[in-house]
Design a protein around this motif. Sequence first.
Motif, PDB file in Angstrom:
ATOM      1  N   VAL A 137       0.836  -1.203   0.000  1.00 22.41           N
ATOM      2  CA  VAL A 137       0.000   0.000   0.000  1.00 22.41           C
ATOM      3  C   VAL A 137       0.868   1.249   0.000  1.00 22.41           C
ATOM      4  CG1 VAL A 137      -1.732   1.321   1.262  1.00 22.41           C
ATOM      5  CG2 VAL A 137      -1.944  -1.157   1.116  1.00 22.41           C
ATOM      6  N   VAL A 138       1.939   1.245   0.801  1.00 23.17           N
ATOM      7  CA  VAL A 138       2.854   2.393   0.824  1.00 23.17           C
ATOM      8  C   VAL A 138       3.414   2.650  -0.573  1.00 23.17           C
ATOM      9  CG1 VAL A 138       5.104   3.210   1.624  1.00 23.17           C
ATOM     10  CG2 VAL A 138       3.484   2.229   3.260  1.00 23.17           C
ATOM     11  N   VAL A 139       3.885   1.602  -1.240  1.00 22.34           N
ATOM     12  CA  VAL A 139       4.465   1.760  -2.577  1.00 22.34           C
ATOM     13  C   VAL A 139       3.426   2.286  -3.568  1.00 22.34           C
ATOM     14  CG1 VAL A 139       5.473   0.513  -4.533  1.00 22.34           C
ATOM     15  CG2 VAL A 139       6.250   0.027  -2.202  1.00 22.34           C
ATOM     16  N   THR A 140       2.220   1.742  -3.507  1.00 23.88           N
ATOM     17  CA  THR A 140       1.152   2.190  -4.404  1.00 23.88           C
ATOM     18  C   THR A 140       0.846   3.671  -4.206  1.00 23.88           C
ATOM     19  OG1 THR A 140       0.127  -0.001  -4.482  1.00 23.88           O
ATOM     20  CG2 THR A 140      -1.271   1.868  -5.038  1.00 23.88           C
ATOM     21  N   LEU A 141       0.764   4.090  -2.952  1.00 25.59           N
ATOM     22  CA  LEU A 141       0.408   5.484  -2.671  1.00 25.59           C
ATOM     23  C   LEU A 141       1.570   6.441  -2.929  1.00 25.59           C
ATOM     24  CD1 LEU A 141      -1.932   5.062   0.421  1.00 25.59           C
ATOM     25  CD2 LEU A 141      -2.550   5.608  -1.933  1.00 25.59           C
ATOM     26  N   LEU A 142       2.809   5.976  -2.777  1.00 25.14           N
ATOM     27  CA  LEU A 142       3.945   6.813  -3.191  1.00 25.14           C
ATOM     28  C   LEU A 142       3.829   7.152  -4.674  1.00 25.14           C
ATOM     29  CD1 LEU A 142       7.031   5.120  -1.428  1.00 25.14           C
ATOM     30  CD2 LEU A 142       6.006   7.331  -0.860  1.00 25.14           C
ATOM     31  N   LYS A 143       3.471   6.163  -5.466  1.00 19.36           N
ATOM     32  CA  LYS A 143       3.341   6.375  -6.905  1.00 19.36           C
ATOM     33  C   LYS A 143       2.165   7.307  -7.222  1.00 19.36           C
ATOM     34  CE  LYS A 143       4.275   2.652  -9.470  1.00 19.36           C
ATOM     35  NZ  LYS A 143       4.303   1.231  -9.938  1.00 19.36           N
ATOM     36  N   LYS A 144       1.040   7.090  -6.542  1.00 16.26           N
ATOM     37  CA  LYS A 144      -0.138   7.928  -6.805  1.00 16.26           C
ATOM     38  C   LYS A 144       0.107   9.382  -6.406  1.00 16.26           C
ATOM     39  CE  LYS A 144      -3.721   4.331  -6.658  1.00 16.26           C
ATOM     40  NZ  LYS A 144      -4.203   4.600  -8.036  1.00 16.26           N
ATOM     41  N   HIS A 145       0.933   9.593  -5.381  1.00 15.57           N
ATOM     42  CA  HIS A 145       1.246  10.958  -4.953  1.00 15.57           C
ATOM     43  C   HIS A 145       2.454  11.524  -5.693  1.00 15.57           C
ATOM     44  CE1 HIS A 145      -1.512  11.747  -1.549  1.00 15.57           C
ATOM     45  NE2 HIS A 145      -1.491  10.430  -1.366  1.00 15.57           N
ATOM     46  N   GLY A 146       3.024  10.754  -6.601  1.00 14.52           N
ATOM     47  CA  GLY A 146       4.117  11.251  -7.437  1.00 14.52           C
ATOM     48  C   GLY A 146       5.461  11.343  -6.741  1.00 14.52           C
ATOM     49  N   ILE A 147       5.666  10.556  -5.694  1.00 14.38           N
ATOM     50  CA  ILE A 147       6.958  10.570  -4.982  1.00 14.38           C
ATOM     51  C   ILE A 147       7.854   9.500  -5.599  1.00 14.38           C
ATOM     52  CG2 ILE A 147       8.109  10.277  -2.751  1.00 14.38           C
ATOM     53  CD1 ILE A 147       5.478  11.182  -1.436  1.00 14.38           C
ATOM     54  N   ARG A 148       8.845   9.939  -6.362  1.00 13.71           N
ATOM     55  CA  ARG A 148       9.634   8.972  -7.116  1.00 13.71           C
ATOM     56  C   ARG A 148      11.076   8.832  -6.629  1.00 13.71           C
ATOM     57  NH1 ARG A 148      11.570  11.888 -12.636  1.00 13.71           N
ATOM     58  NH2 ARG A 148      11.736  14.037 -11.864  1.00 13.71           N
ATOM     59  N   TYR A 149      11.591   9.799  -5.884  1.00  6.93           N
ATOM     60  CA  TYR A 149      12.965   9.707  -5.398  1.00  6.93           C
ATOM     61  C   TYR A 149      13.009   8.941  -4.072  1.00  6.93           C
ATOM     62  CZ  TYR A 149      14.615  12.972  -8.932  1.00  6.93           C
ATOM     63  OH  TYR A 149      14.939  13.568 -10.128  1.00  6.93           O
ATOM     64  N   LEU A 150      13.839   7.893  -4.023  1.00  9.44           N
ATOM     65  CA  LEU A 150      13.966   7.058  -2.824  1.00  9.44           C
ATOM     66  C   LEU A 150      15.437   6.904  -2.461  1.00  9.44           C
ATOM     67  CD1 LEU A 150      11.481   4.120  -3.597  1.00  9.44           C
ATOM     68  CD2 LEU A 150      11.187   5.904  -1.884  1.00  9.44           C
ATOM     69  N   VAL A 151      15.750   7.122  -1.195  1.00 12.23           N
ATOM     70  CA  VAL A 151      17.100   6.893  -0.670  1.00 12.23           C
ATOM     71  C   VAL A 151      17.008   5.712   0.286  1.00 12.23           C
ATOM     72  CG1 VAL A 151      19.081   7.864   0.539  1.00 12.23           C
ATOM     73  CG2 VAL A 151      17.627   9.338  -0.889  1.00 12.23           C
ATOM     74  N   ILE A 152      17.660   4.605  -0.075  1.00  8.24           N
ATOM     75  CA  ILE A 152      17.504   3.350   0.666  1.00  8.24           C
ATOM     76  C   ILE A 152      18.801   2.989   1.367  1.00  8.24           C
ATOM     77  CG2 ILE A 152      16.912   0.905   0.486  1.00  8.24           C
ATOM     78  CD1 ILE A 152      15.472   1.602  -2.154  1.00  8.24           C
ATOM     79  N   SER A 153      18.718   2.736   2.669  1.00  2.00           N
ATOM     80  CA  SER A 153      19.855   2.243   3.435  1.00  2.00           C
ATOM     81  C   SER A 153      19.680   0.748   3.670  1.00  2.00           C
ATOM     82  CB  SER A 153      19.977   2.985   4.771  1.00  2.00           C
ATOM     83  OG  SER A 153      20.257   4.359   4.546  1.00  2.00           O
TER      84      SER A 153
END
Length: 564
Positions: A10-26
């Motif tokens: 759900v988090v991934v789906t809503l990130l896309k729907k809200h247009g948040i495309r930059y991710l910094v992953i540790s």
Amino acid sequence: MIQNMWNINVVVTLLKKHGIRYLVISPGGTNKEFAKVVQDDSFFKCFSVVDERSAMYFAIGLYLQTGEIVATSCTSAQATRNYIPGLTEAFYKEVPILAITMEKHPRFKYQGYMQAPDQTSLPKDCVKKAFELPSIQDETDMLHSVRLINESILELSRGRLGPVQLCIPWLDNELDDIEVKPRIIKRYSTTSNWDDVNLSNKRIMILIGEHRPFSKHESEIIDGFCDSHNAMVYVNHISNFHGKYSVYGSLSLWTMSFENFESDFAPDIIITIGGLTGDYPLFLTLSRSKLKNTEHWSLSQDGRIVDTYDKLSRVFQCDTGYFFNKLTINTQSDHDYYNLWSKMAESKSMSIEVPFSSVYVAEKLHNKIPSNSRMDFAILNSLRVWSFFRIDPSISCYSNVGAFGIDGGLSTMLGQSVVTDELCFMIIGDLAFCYDMNCLSIRHIKNNVRILLVNNNGGIEFKLNGINNKSIDKYTAASGHFKNAQGWAEACGFRYLMAENKTEFDFNIDTFVKYSDSPILFEIFTSDIEESDALRKFREENSEFSLTEKMKNRTKNVLRKILK
């Protein structure tokens, strides 16, 4: 049943729907499933930054250049704490960063569960608001989660811009499908009536977690208790206890079937002292809900309820000396429980031909560490591997298993080294070293420092199945982030040694453990596959598994070779 992946999806789906495309992953274990979902999705622009402190500032830089909301992802344990400096900057700079943090299931908070500090206790000027998602079991939980995820994203730009925390719970292991019966927990103090505290005809496991070295008097009190009861003391290096009834049992548990433990080795009563053990084989065995006839007694001077193994029945609010003195009786046990464990531990082989790896290094080095030295172990693999090998009892041992974070182990050891003249050893992997390498420049470092750096190109913890899965290397294990430590070590005044094979390592051992006029960093280069193979072989050679489990292992090994 809890559905771990529902929140992540759900988090991934809503990130896309809200247009948040930059991710910094540790890198990390608890957030690895999130990384798997986003890393190959063409919508997202992902970046791998090992140290969460840097990751948050890196995210600020992305926003300043692009003007777009940036999301970050980290694992549990200390990872969220490492976000704090960058989040503070983002808060006052008004930068919208969605800090997606992972946590263990909420029932493990403050319960001595490994890598489970409270993830949502951030300072008030770090984030505008912190959102903690529910563990999803049904449609009601799902609806709750959807609303909170949307709210967290909208909060980034409500009023003033600023960072927001979104915390996702994760359940490591499902409970066995059995009925959970209510269990009463009693608390006793020095003024309580202890008449119902009965240890007669009981098999007792005294379990000592992280602890500073015991005094001679403290050790004698515990030994005296064990003299009069059918007890053994389960320890590892960071217990720093070396009594008559001590057993280093981690290798035994790691190579023992649960059925064998349950039928022959299970205690009637576990008595816990000290902090976390850092011993995963122990936790995974004692926390099994099928272990119905074992109860847990906790010694706690503040009387806290810490139900680490879901078997807590009594809490004794008193010091260790009072408890064991009060329950020592004038009889002599036949010690059959200790003898059982001791015989099992002594049957394990410490000399097994394995590839060049952490196991090989520990096998060759454990009996060469000088007496009265200090040893520190990074989590997880360094502590695990060295727990299998005995070292001289005069050597005191430590590991950062309090909050159980990957960072800070090297700095902790250096703090010890400046106030002693004994040799101080650190066993550390490249990922943990990368977090803490700036501490090599501390100007107080003395020539008694010895750092053994195992460079296997990333987090081996995430590749122990022996399959060379390159998708794990991208973000979860963060391979390719670090080449070697030679330049930095020598610039900081260290003597640098290195080995890429057994011959080179054996040649340098004596230099590493002897006096030197400068601190020494000894870097060894191993492969992830050989690290995994060494652990597998060491385990199989010492295995007490059932026939069924051995057949399962053979099947896994065949699959591993096919996919190599």
